[in-house]
Design a protein around this motif. Sequence first.
Motif, PDB file in Angstrom:
ATOM      1  N   PRO A 103     -45.799  39.011  -2.493  1.00 41.99           N
ATOM      2  CA  PRO A 103     -44.324  38.979  -2.721  1.00 41.99           C
ATOM      3  C   PRO A 103     -43.779  37.692  -2.298  1.00 41.99           C
ATOM      4  O   PRO A 103     -43.913  37.031  -1.601  1.00 41.99           O
ATOM      5  CB  PRO A 103     -44.034  40.203  -1.782  1.00 41.99           C
ATOM      6  CG  PRO A 103     -44.925  40.102  -0.830  1.00 41.99           C
ATOM      7  CD  PRO A 103     -46.170  39.964  -1.341  1.00 41.99           C
ATOM      8  N   ILE A 104     -42.575  37.351  -3.224  1.00 41.41           N
ATOM      9  CA  ILE A 104     -41.819  36.136  -3.217  1.00 41.41           C
ATOM     10  C   ILE A 104     -40.617  36.302  -2.382  1.00 41.41           C
ATOM     11  O   ILE A 104     -39.727  37.164  -2.377  1.00 41.41           O
ATOM     12  CB  ILE A 104     -41.244  35.663  -4.550  1.00 41.41           C
ATOM     13  CG1 ILE A 104     -42.395  35.372  -5.463  1.00 41.41           C
ATOM     14  CG2 ILE A 104     -40.552  34.297  -4.349  1.00 41.41           C
ATOM     15  CD1 ILE A 104     -42.090  35.136  -6.964  1.00 41.41           C
ATOM     16  N   ALA A 105     -40.532  35.770  -0.890  1.00 43.01           N
ATOM     17  CA  ALA A 105     -39.626  35.951   0.003  1.00 43.01           C
ATOM     18  C   ALA A 105     -38.427  35.249  -0.457  1.00 43.01           C
ATOM     19  O   ALA A 105     -38.181  34.542  -1.360  1.00 43.01           O
ATOM     20  CB  ALA A 105     -39.809  34.999   1.391  1.00 43.01           C
ATOM     21  N   LYS A 106     -37.109  35.952  -0.086  1.00 42.78           N
ATOM     22  CA  LYS A 106     -35.850  35.561  -0.377  1.00 42.78           C
ATOM     23  C   LYS A 106     -35.292  34.406   0.007  1.00 42.78           C
ATOM     24  O   LYS A 106     -35.504  33.986   1.393  1.00 42.78           O
ATOM     25  CB  LYS A 106     -35.141  36.892  -0.221  1.00 42.78           C
ATOM     26  CG  LYS A 106     -35.322  38.005  -0.930  1.00 42.78           C
ATOM     27  CD  LYS A 106     -34.049  39.128  -1.499  1.00 42.78           C
ATOM     28  CE  LYS A 106     -34.436  40.103  -2.602  1.00 42.78           C
ATOM     29  NZ  LYS A 106     -33.537  41.043  -2.970  1.00 42.78           N
ATOM     30  N   GLY A 107     -34.433  33.682  -0.630  1.00 43.86           N
ATOM     31  CA  GLY A 107     -33.570  32.637  -0.084  1.00 43.86           C
ATOM     32  C   GLY A 107     -34.627  31.352   0.517  1.00 43.86           C
ATOM     33  O   GLY A 107     -33.932  30.467   1.359  1.00 43.86           O
ATOM     34  N   LYS A 108     -35.594  31.025  -0.252  1.00 40.54           N
ATOM     35  CA  LYS A 108     -36.265  29.773   0.024  1.00 40.54           C
ATOM     36  C   LYS A 108     -36.284  28.956  -1.257  1.00 40.54           C
ATOM     37  O   LYS A 108     -35.606  29.112  -2.064  1.00 40.54           O
ATOM     38  CB  LYS A 108     -37.835  30.324   0.119  1.00 40.54           C
ATOM     39  CG  LYS A 108     -38.269  31.213   1.227  1.00 40.54           C
ATOM     40  CD  LYS A 108     -38.408  30.857   2.280  1.00 40.54           C
ATOM     41  CE  LYS A 108     -38.855  31.654   3.363  1.00 40.54           C
ATOM     42  NZ  LYS A 108     -38.912  31.388   4.805  1.00 40.54           N
ATOM     43  N   SER A 109     -36.693  27.697  -0.852  1.00 42.42           N
ATOM     44  CA  SER A 109     -36.796  26.412  -1.494  1.00 42.42           C
ATOM     45  C   SER A 109     -38.209  26.259  -2.163  1.00 42.42           C
ATOM     46  O   SER A 109     -39.156  26.446  -1.696  1.00 42.42           O
ATOM     47  CB  SER A 109     -36.229  25.370  -1.025  1.00 42.42           C
ATOM     48  OG  SER A 109     -35.036  25.516  -0.653  1.00 42.42           O
ATOM     49  N   TYR A 110     -38.048  25.971  -3.522  1.00 40.59           N
ATOM     50  CA  TYR A 110     -39.395  25.838  -4.117  1.00 40.59           C
ATOM     51  C   TYR A 110     -39.443  24.386  -4.823  1.00 40.59           C
ATOM     52  O   TYR A 110     -38.541  23.889  -5.425  1.00 40.59           O
ATOM     53  CB  TYR A 110     -39.554  26.695  -5.289  1.00 40.59           C
ATOM     54  CG  TYR A 110     -39.670  28.164  -4.578  1.00 40.59           C
ATOM     55  CD1 TYR A 110     -41.014  28.816  -3.825  1.00 40.59           C
ATOM     56  CD2 TYR A 110     -38.624  29.059  -4.424  1.00 40.59           C
ATOM     57  CE1 TYR A 110     -40.938  30.049  -3.265  1.00 40.59           C
ATOM     58  CE2 TYR A 110     -38.514  30.281  -3.911  1.00 40.59           C
ATOM     59  CZ  TYR A 110     -39.711  30.770  -3.396  1.00 40.59           C
ATOM     60  OH  TYR A 110     -39.577  31.896  -2.718  1.00 40.59           O
ATOM     61  N   SER A 162     -35.714  36.304  -6.950  1.00 41.10           N
ATOM     62  CA  SER A 162     -35.743  36.246  -5.362  1.00 41.10           C
ATOM     63  C   SER A 162     -34.662  35.519  -4.728  1.00 41.10           C
ATOM     64  O   SER A 162     -34.665  34.743  -3.664  1.00 41.10           O
ATOM     65  CB  SER A 162     -36.865  36.012  -4.883  1.00 41.10           C
ATOM     66  OG  SER A 162     -37.252  34.649  -5.147  1.00 41.10           O
ATOM     67  N   ASN A 163     -33.492  35.351  -5.136  1.00 41.99           N
ATOM     68  CA  ASN A 163     -32.016  34.439  -4.646  1.00 41.99           C
ATOM     69  C   ASN A 163     -32.736  33.128  -4.259  1.00 41.99           C
ATOM     70  O   ASN A 163     -32.517  32.745  -3.082  1.00 41.99           O
ATOM     71  CB  ASN A 163     -31.707  35.142  -3.709  1.00 41.99           C
ATOM     72  CG  ASN A 163     -31.113  36.494  -4.119  1.00 41.99           C
ATOM     73  OD1 ASN A 163     -30.887  36.859  -5.382  1.00 41.99           O
ATOM     74  ND2 ASN A 163     -30.860  37.609  -3.357  1.00 41.99           N
ATOM     75  N   THR A 164     -33.365  32.363  -5.159  1.00 45.14           N
ATOM     76  CA  THR A 164     -33.725  31.065  -4.518  1.00 45.14           C
ATOM     77  C   THR A 164     -32.577  30.127  -4.188  1.00 45.14           C
ATOM     78  O   THR A 164     -31.577  30.099  -4.716  1.00 45.14           O
ATOM     79  CB  THR A 164     -34.418  30.410  -5.881  1.00 45.14           C
ATOM     80  OG1 THR A 164     -35.484  31.431  -6.261  1.00 45.14           O
ATOM     81  CG2 THR A 164     -35.376  29.053  -5.414  1.00 45.14           C
ATOM     82  N   ARG A 165     -33.076  29.218  -2.979  1.00 49.34           N
ATOM     83  CA  ARG A 165     -31.951  28.453  -2.719  1.00 49.34           C
ATOM     84  C   ARG A 165     -31.882  27.199  -3.312  1.00 49.34           C
ATOM     85  O   ARG A 165     -30.850  26.907  -4.060  1.00 49.34           O
ATOM     86  CB  ARG A 165     -32.376  28.208  -1.239  1.00 49.34           C
ATOM     87  CG  ARG A 165     -31.225  27.556  -0.321  1.00 49.34           C
ATOM     88  CD  ARG A 165     -30.913  27.621   1.099  1.00 49.34           C
ATOM     89  NE  ARG A 165     -32.324  27.850   1.599  1.00 49.34           N
ATOM     90  CZ  ARG A 165     -32.683  26.969   2.347  1.00 49.34           C
ATOM     91  NH1 ARG A 165     -32.253  25.749   2.398  1.00 49.34           N
ATOM     92  NH2 ARG A 165     -34.086  27.071   2.949  1.00 49.34           N
ATOM     93  N   LYS A 166     -32.908  26.402  -3.839  1.00 46.70           N
ATOM     94  CA  LYS A 166     -33.143  25.299  -4.490  1.00 46.70           C
ATOM     95  C   LYS A 166     -34.154  25.222  -5.223  1.00 46.70           C
ATOM     96  O   LYS A 166     -35.401  25.953  -4.431  1.00 46.70           O
ATOM     97  CB  LYS A 166     -32.970  24.089  -3.546  1.00 46.70           C
ATOM     98  CG  LYS A 166     -31.691  23.407  -3.532  1.00 46.70           C
ATOM     99  CD  LYS A 166     -31.167  22.648  -4.645  1.00 46.70           C
ATOM    100  CE  LYS A 166     -29.900  21.969  -4.394  1.00 46.70           C
ATOM    101  NZ  LYS A 166     -28.505  22.432  -4.442  1.00 46.70           N
TER     102      LYS A 166
END
Length: 232
Positions: A103-110, A162-166
């Motif tokens: 699962p992809i964690a929410k609020g992370k940068s990729y 997943s609500n990506t930050r950046k």
Amino acid sequence: MNENNPSCYRFGVSYTCPICKSTKLIKSGKTTNGKQRYCCKECSKRFIINYSYNAYQPNTNQQIILFTKEGLGIRSTARVLRISITTLLKRIIAIATNIQQPPIAKGKSYEVDEMRTYIGKKSRLRWIVYALERESKTVVSFNVGRRTNKTLKHVIRSLELSNTRKIYTDKLKNYRYIIHKKIHNTLIHSTNHIERHNLSIRTHLKRLNRKTICFSRSLVILMAVLRIYFWG
Ligand SMILES: [Zn+2]
């Protein structure tokens, strides 16, 4: 099978059912070459103790995963394990389909990048697009295909859910059309981690080595091997 477990001694040999690990076994006829066959009373599966063909040994799948990750190609893995290439390919696909995408964690940068490879012949150029989570350095999504919006979108969409930050990428034009301006970053050196990761993948996987003829012959197997490498 399990020689360390004294609870499963029956008929003078120690073993358990290879499928359900039960010790409730009964004799169940013989094979054509005279080996004793056993039947598990719990799962009703039948098996023999010493298979002549190495692919049926219980730890073969673990070894396939190990060798794949250690840079052995299809033919060298088949030679080392003494199993046929056809069996190995079937097993690789079977192992890969049982691996779940984490699962992809929410609020992370990729960081997202593409890596060049070939399928079958040098004229058939394909790109491996994948996303690397910046903190844990884990690969969360990947796709293989032509360097088009369609291929890239598959990875980008899974991140956006997943609500990506950046999202950090190189300056490839396609990204401008598919990533929202607010979360997109193409600053120089911002993809250093994933660029270094590309080098690791190229070192670890035989089929992605450069300046060789060892590239993948089939897209299905390439996807399966990547799945095993990233998440297996
Ligand atoms: Zn069983």
